[in-house]
Write an enzyme that holds these catalytic residues in place. Structure first.
Site, PDB file in Angstrom:
ATOM      1  N   CYS E  78       0.241 -45.731 -20.934  1.00 46.71           N
ATOM      2  CA  CYS E  78       0.409 -44.844 -19.777  1.00 46.71           C
ATOM      3  C   CYS E  78       0.772 -43.441 -20.240  1.00 46.71           C
ATOM      4  O   CYS E  78       1.756 -43.239 -20.955  1.00 46.71           O
ATOM      5  CB  CYS E  78       1.509 -45.374 -18.872  1.00 46.71           C
ATOM      6  SG  CYS E  78       1.980 -44.194 -17.586  1.00 46.71           S
ATOM      7  N   ILE E  79       0.028 -42.474 -19.784  1.00 45.68           N
ATOM      8  CA  ILE E  79       0.235 -41.105 -20.272  1.00 45.68           C
ATOM      9  C   ILE E  79       1.577 -40.519 -19.833  1.00 45.68           C
ATOM     10  O   ILE E  79       2.266 -39.870 -20.625  1.00 45.68           O
ATOM     11  CB  ILE E  79      -0.924 -40.175 -19.849  1.00 45.68           C
ATOM     12  CG1 ILE E  79      -0.746 -38.800 -20.514  1.00 45.68           C
ATOM     13  CG2 ILE E  79      -1.032 -40.024 -18.339  1.00 45.68           C
ATOM     14  CD1 ILE E  79      -1.986 -37.966 -20.548  1.00 45.68           C
TER      15      ILE E  79
END
Lengths: 134, 130, 102, 134, 130, 102
Positions: E78-79
């Site tokens: 997840c960024i």
């Protein structure tokens, strides 16, 4: 894409751990996918939506207002467990006034908070297709 | 009074890094001495310089770094915990044959003995964790 | 030697707080921080346990953690004192030792 | 350096989290500093020193044998709480046979495990100067 | 059957990465399809290449990397969580003006939508965490 | 729809396992993994709760997590089934949905 019943289960208090914040971020993203989204607040998760959160004393961002945006994204089923509230000395009056506008009822403003017993919560959980826990 | 502070959790996931930071600031304001801050377990993740949180969120790693530099704090990352979790300074990265390092200015990597020594040398040892 | 016990877990989620109460000695102090702050509220399923401990121990709560969770200071159990981080530091200085209950 | 009373408090089961392993690593290091070291095993911490741990099924290293080395490093005070054992259906027979050799008693082999009640544990905790929790 | 797996904790600190790894291996052996493994919260720390644990310990980050490459798994970090915690790939590091990156081969960084899409596309979504 | 509940917390440390039992429906299955494995042992302060749940739910424990903590399979409550990771996968496939109790 097909529509599925998604439930996000929130069991932890906010700020002590990141789960409440990062759960809310997923919930907001899920709105873009047109799924049938529900949120469950049980155990210490009920503290996530208390009224009057003020984080100035602990140096963290107060993200509680973002819950108020959920209704605008058609996320309007926030199941809150009565037993969890009662054990913690809380009532619905201690929770934020979270609402949505019902398109099919002349945009009437309705509460997003659905108070349920533990038994009713279990029944709601049993209907879900994807359950994400934080 | 002389303090050693131990931090067992990384930033964001758990509040312990926030609390410890506020505690250390308050102790310094009261004129206490911070002998050492020892980062153990996931606490080592407080020492990365590659963190870029959203603009409206705190940048805990940088706050530690800046506080440490300003007050000359001894911010120590446990080497064994750091190796498991991928926290590296330049010399350790070189020694391990790695192509990058990620430690932020103001921290140093050392052994667990630094924690025990902190407990011996300080009047108070306070643990923050999960 | 008087000890400051620092507890950071909600009494509704973990046994940590109970364990702390069971191991603190008369004359000790207990400070609730982080998620443990919710334990300070009166009228909960935990309040009676904490009131019993107050017979021979001093109880404190970190005010910032209480208000962050939407709980105002006027709801805490009578006799619990609120502190800020400066007060937290004072408690660690005034007690000879500390023990964290994680 | 002066000698202080150090206590390492272990409240968590091994393998589910790293605390048991990394606590043990600190304890072993502390031996080099000639301090007065005690360990407390309460709540789920008692699982750290159970007999017959076998981690082949979970892909983690079995570090329980390292507790047996503690006696060689003059760490011979392992306080284990009776109430914590009983609640979990355990007795001292379920624990490893951890021993040390008493130099002042012709190197007689003695048990390092000191079974105490919760009240006695509280008294031991009250005497400590540095308490590290994991 | 098609699976999406979500992992909320980093390696070592909590067993969830170990358990998820064993689960994914067992699922692949049974002929199931792993649509995606999504690393969220501290789970992003599973994707660092700078980890060097003791020789007798497992190297979880590498085990994930190798399993992913071998089976062509979609390992997604997840960024937003990665930015908070300092997990960077080359392009993201460049974009943020950082002087190093630390992601291991076989992982990619993407948005939270990937998790929801995984839940929609898969027959089963399993969460591992603390 | 039958649901597999996956619980990974010791019932002696957190209320998570209790909460799982309170929210699982008749016909559901519960799998104990990681620290939750210690809940499978008979003669504990938790055993009666789990036995009550067995009236209308199937209970499983991941064998590797049990033995890692020094607990042998012959001590578990009668009627609890042990599984390995392959069995874990089968349980997720055989139940229409899963819920993790963290």
């Amino acid at each position: 894409m097909s529509s599925k019943k998604f439930m996000f289960v929130n069991r932890k208090a906010p700020y002590g751990t990141v789960y409440a914040l990062e759960s809310l971020e997923v919930v907001l993203i899920s709105a873009a996918f047109d799924q049938d989204v529900s949120l469950a607040f049980i155990d210490d998760g009920v503290y996530q939506i208390t009224n009057g959160q003020d984080t100035t004393g602990i140096g963290q961002k107060n993200f509680s207002k973002a819950y108020k945006a959920l209704g605008d994204y058609d996320i309007s089923k926030l199941y809150v467990e009565k037993e969890s509230l009662a054990e913690r000395g809380l009532t619905q009056d201690d929770l934020m006034d979270l609402v949505w506008e019902d398109e099919d009822d002349d945009w009437a403003e309705k509460s997003s908070i659905i108070l349920v017993s533990r038994e009713e919560m279990a029944a709601v959980m049993a209907e879900q297709e994807v359950t994400l826990s934080f | 009074m002389k303090y050693t502070v131990m931090i067992n959790e990384g930033p964001y996931q758990h509040q312990s890094s926030d609390t410890a930071l506020q505690f250390v600031r308050a102790a310094l304001e009261k004129g206490h001495e911070i002998f050492r801050v020892f980062f153990y377990h996931d606490g080592v993740n407080n020492g990365t310089r590659l963190s870029v949180p959203p603009a409206d969120d705190r940048l805990l790693q940088k706050e530690w770094s800046e506080l440490g530099i300003k007050h000359g704090l001894d911010l120590v990352i446990c080497i064994a915990a750091a190796q498991r979790r991928g926290l590296m300074d330049e010399s350790e990265a070189k020694r391990q044959g790695l192509d990058a390092d990620n430690i932020i200015e103001g921290f140093r990597i050392s052994g667990l003995g630094q924690l025990i020594e902190g407990g011996i040398q300080s009047d108070r040892t306070i643990v923050f964790g999960d | 030697m008087a000890m400051l016990h620092i507890v950071n877990k909600s009494p509704f989620e973990k046994v940590t707080f109970d364990s702390c109460l069971g191991h603190a000695s008369a004359g000790d102090s207990i400070l609730m921080i982080e998620d443990a702050a919710v334990g300070a509220i009166d009228g909960t399923a935990f309040a009676d346990k904490l009131k019993a401990a107050m017979a021979d121990k001093s109880i404190y709560v970190l005010a910032g953690d209480l208000t962050a969770r939407g709980l105002s200071e006027d709801r805490i159990i009578d006799g619990i004192k609120t502190v800020d981080y400066a007060g937290f530091v004072d408690l660690t200085a005034d007690n000879e030792t500390t023990q964290s209950w994680l």
